[in-house]
Design an enzyme around this catalytic site. Structure first.
Site, PDB file in Angstrom:
ATOM      1  N   GLU A 291       0.823  -1.215   0.000  1.00  0.00           N
ATOM      2  CA  GLU A 291       0.000   0.000   0.000  1.00  0.00           C
ATOM      3  C   GLU A 291       0.853   1.260   0.000  1.00  0.00           C
ATOM      4  O   GLU A 291       0.450   2.297  -0.508  1.00  0.00           O
ATOM      5  CB  GLU A 291      -0.922   0.010   1.228  1.00  0.00           C
ATOM      6  CG  GLU A 291      -2.379  -0.119   0.836  1.00  0.00           C
ATOM      7  CD  GLU A 291      -3.332  -0.160   2.021  1.00  0.00           C
ATOM      8  OE1 GLU A 291      -4.259  -0.963   1.945  1.00  0.00           O
ATOM      9  OE2 GLU A 291      -3.165   0.586   3.000  1.00  0.00           O
ATOM     10  N   HIS A 320       8.403 -26.775   0.499  1.00  0.00           N
ATOM     11  CA  HIS A 320       7.772 -27.866  -0.237  1.00  0.00           C
ATOM     12  C   HIS A 320       6.650 -27.338  -1.122  1.00  0.00           C
ATOM     13  O   HIS A 320       5.753 -28.086  -1.507  1.00  0.00           O
ATOM     14  CB  HIS A 320       7.255 -28.908   0.755  1.00  0.00           C
ATOM     15  CG  HIS A 320       8.370 -29.482   1.575  1.00  0.00           C
ATOM     16  ND1 HIS A 320       9.043 -30.628   1.225  1.00  0.00           N
ATOM     17  CD2 HIS A 320       8.972 -29.015   2.699  1.00  0.00           C
ATOM     18  CE1 HIS A 320       9.995 -30.860   2.124  1.00  0.00           C
ATOM     19  NE2 HIS A 320       9.980 -29.896   3.018  1.00  0.00           N
ATOM     20  N   LYS A 433     -13.190   2.219  -1.642  1.00  0.00           N
ATOM     21  CA  LYS A 433     -14.064   2.523  -0.498  1.00  0.00           C
ATOM     22  C   LYS A 433     -15.242   3.379  -0.974  1.00  0.00           C
ATOM     23  O   LYS A 433     -16.396   3.145  -0.611  1.00  0.00           O
ATOM     24  CB  LYS A 433     -13.292   3.282   0.596  1.00  0.00           C
ATOM     25  CG  LYS A 433     -12.346   2.416   1.435  1.00  0.00           C
ATOM     26  CD  LYS A 433     -11.798   3.222   2.612  1.00  0.00           C
ATOM     27  CE  LYS A 433     -10.858   2.410   3.479  1.00  0.00           C
ATOM     28  NZ  LYS A 433     -10.367   3.108   4.669  1.00  0.00           N
TER      29      LYS A 433
HETATM   30  O1  PA5 Z   1      -3.179   1.598   5.861  1.00  0.00           O
HETATM   31  C1  PA5 Z   1      -4.278   2.061   5.671  1.00  0.00           C
HETATM   32  O2  PA5 Z   1      -4.497   3.272   5.778  1.00  0.00           O
HETATM   33  C2  PA5 Z   1      -5.465   1.181   5.343  1.00  0.00           C
HETATM   34  O3  PA5 Z   1      -5.096  -0.139   5.118  1.00  0.00           O
HETATM   35  C3  PA5 Z   1      -6.485   1.227   6.475  1.00  0.00           C
HETATM   36  O4  PA5 Z   1      -5.879   0.761   7.647  1.00  0.00           O
HETATM   37  C4  PA5 Z   1      -7.706   0.389   6.167  1.00  0.00           C
HETATM   38  O5  PA5 Z   1      -8.260   0.755   4.937  1.00  0.00           O
HETATM   39  C5  PA5 Z   1      -8.755   0.560   7.260  1.00  0.00           C
HETATM   40  O6  PA5 Z   1      -9.056   1.902   7.437  1.00  0.00           O
HETATM   41  P1  PA5 Z   1      -9.710   2.442   8.761  1.00  0.00           P
HETATM   42  O7  PA5 Z   1      -8.764   2.207   9.874  1.00  0.00           O
HETATM   43  O8  PA5 Z   1      -9.960   3.879   8.522  1.00  0.00           O
HETATM   44  O9  PA5 Z   1     -10.958   1.662   8.955  1.00  0.00           O
END
Ligand code: PA5
Length: 463
Positions: A291, A320, A433
């Site tokens: 990410e 394996h 989202k």
């Molecule tokens: O790293 C990030 O920002 C995302 O992976 C969020 O953690 C994830 O989308 C969840 O978001 P939130 O904590 O706002 O529910």
């Protein structure tokens, strides 16, 4: 710093032309320094508030240990509702430090509540959770930084109704802890209204960089883990990451090696722990690396479509399954081993005179075997000229796990700076989202729905 970093097998001396020449460190010294400085200049600021978490939470930690410690005593189950960065850090750390079959231990041997980290909206999984927990003795931590994530909000709504039905409204409220951004978002507003216990996520602590703030610390305190030792380890690693010398700063060093490897076509980074306790550390790493580094544009708006694809593997299990590919397939991977010197227990391989099998194994330990297999895989990869790297934990403790988490976060920050991207945003995730909100008919997302509907008609099906 207790961790050791071995980058020999990333270099030309060890793996020939697949490796990096020593002179590359000097050739790229300016770029390395610029990236280092960018990260250092932003420490504790903007989206780098996570850098200060090992140092600035004394007060909240004391309060948390008291409040969450009490919950830990009362609870039979502790359920985390969250997703992505709001789930993977808690899962990685708890899995590393709890008994490997924690939930199955009889209550007399289990020193902390059972832990469930619910990071999906599969209806069968939600139903299965209700089948195994007793709402009267279950406590819930709803974690969402934004307070808006559909998955977590939907889990929460189902759960809160079930809790109220089972316990009555007033008692139900006492079973919920919310971790979110103070003053912002749907969940915060709801939590304030209902009077839930709330812990805050700092504005500049992004989801995948949040494991050392209440996102992780609340569950760890409930589970009786040594939160202070975790932060102490993280602090030691943070200090190691303040060193400007690329041969001494472990995170700067591996960020550079990975970026160089990536630019020479090694676009897959495999994290391969040789310890079941560290299995979910690979999930934490995969999210952080994917990410943070997978971006369409650089900081100047130039299209770059960059990023190195992380993959998880488990030693020895995946020897394996995957190692054939790593050894003989395309030269497109860097394999990072997570090694453990001393396991928390020893298993001697029994010397049973009545059984004539495995002569070479007798009187050895599984401890020797797992580490011999790791070294053997490392040897095989080196022989096949495959880039690989080893991080060794002397043993798995709160302190070494704290070091490892901080190392991964700094490594990611340095790599992002070397790639000239915004490491801390996630526009690709946000798009999904918003599309989900639109498809569920959320007010304010009508334009997004029109955009979705305007997509070309799908006709290519085989049914
Ligand atoms: O790293 C990030 O920002 C995302 O992976 C969020 O953690 C994830 O989308 C969840 O978001 P939130 O904590 O706002 O529910």
């Amino acid at each position: 710093m207790k961790l050791k970093f071995d980058y020999n097998n990333m270099m030309r001396d060890a793996i020939g032309k697949q490796g990096l020449e020593e002179s590359a460190f000097d050739k790229h010294a300016k770029d390395i320094q610029a990236a280092f400085q960018t990260v250092m200049d932003n420490r504790g600021k903007g989206w780098q508030e996570w850098c200060d978490l090992p140092f600035n939470q004394n007060e909240i930690v004391e309060e948390m240990l008291a409040y969450c410690g009490e919950i830990g005593k009362k609870a039979d189950s502790f359920v985390v509702l969250g997703i992505g960065g709001s789930a993977l850090g808690p899962l990685a750390v708890a899995s590393a430090l709890l008994h490997l079959h924690h939930n199955e231990l009889p209550a007399s041997k289990r020193k902390a509540p059972k832990l469930y980290v619910e990071d999906n909206v599969d209806p069968e999984r939600m139903a299965a959770l209700f089948d195994v927990i007793d709402l009267k003795t279950a406590y819930f931590n709803v974690i969402t930084k934004s307070g808006e994530t559909s998955e977590t909000l939907s889990q929460f709504l189902i759960l809160y109704k079930a809790l109220k039905d089972a316990l009555g409204e007033e008692e139900a409220k006492k079973h919920i802890i919310v971790t979110t951004t103070i003053g912002k978002g749907t969940l915060y507003r709801l939590a304030e209204k209902e009077g839930f216990k709330i812990y805050g996520v700092g504005a500049g602590v992004g989801g995948r960089f949040s494991v050392l703030c209440p996102v992780g610390l609340v569950p760890f305190a409930v589970l009786g883990l040594d939160v202070k030792a975790l932060l102490k380890g993280a602090a030691a690693m943070a200090e190691a990451c303040y060193i400007g010398d690329v041969r001494k700063n472990p995170a700067l060093n591996s960020a550079f090696l990975q970026v160089m490897a990536m630019q020479s076509g090694k676009n897959i980074s495999v994290l391969m722990p040789y310890a079941d306790s560290l299995k979910f550390m690979a999930d934490f790493y995969c999210q952080l690396w994917a990410e943070s580094l997978g971006k369409a544009e650089d900081i100047n708006g130039k299209t770059v479509h960059t990023g190195q694809t992380p993959a998880k593997s488990l030693g020895v299990t995946d020897q394996h399954s995957q190692v054939q590919l790593y050894t003989e397939g395309p030269f497109d991977k860097v394999v990072t081993f997570l090694a453990v010197d001393e396991f928390r227990t020893t298993q001697v391989i029994t010397d049973d005179k009545a059984i004539d099998a495995g002569e070479f194994l007798k009187n050895h330990t599984m401890n020797e075997l797992i580490n011999a297999e790791r070294k053997a895989t490392e040897f095989a990869l080196r022989k096949a000229q495959r880039a690989n790297f080893t991080i060794t934990l002397p043993t798995v403790t709160e302190e070494t796990v704290g070091e490892l988490l901080m190392y991964f976060m700094y490594e990611t920050a340095f790599a992002g700076a070397m790639l000239h991207i915004d490491t801390f945003n996630q526009p690709g995730v946000e798009e999904g989202k918003k599309a989900t909100f639109a498809m569920l008919g959320r007010v304010g997302y009508e334009e997004k729905m029109k955009e979705i509907n305007a997509a070309p008609k799908l006709e290519k099906f085989i049914i």
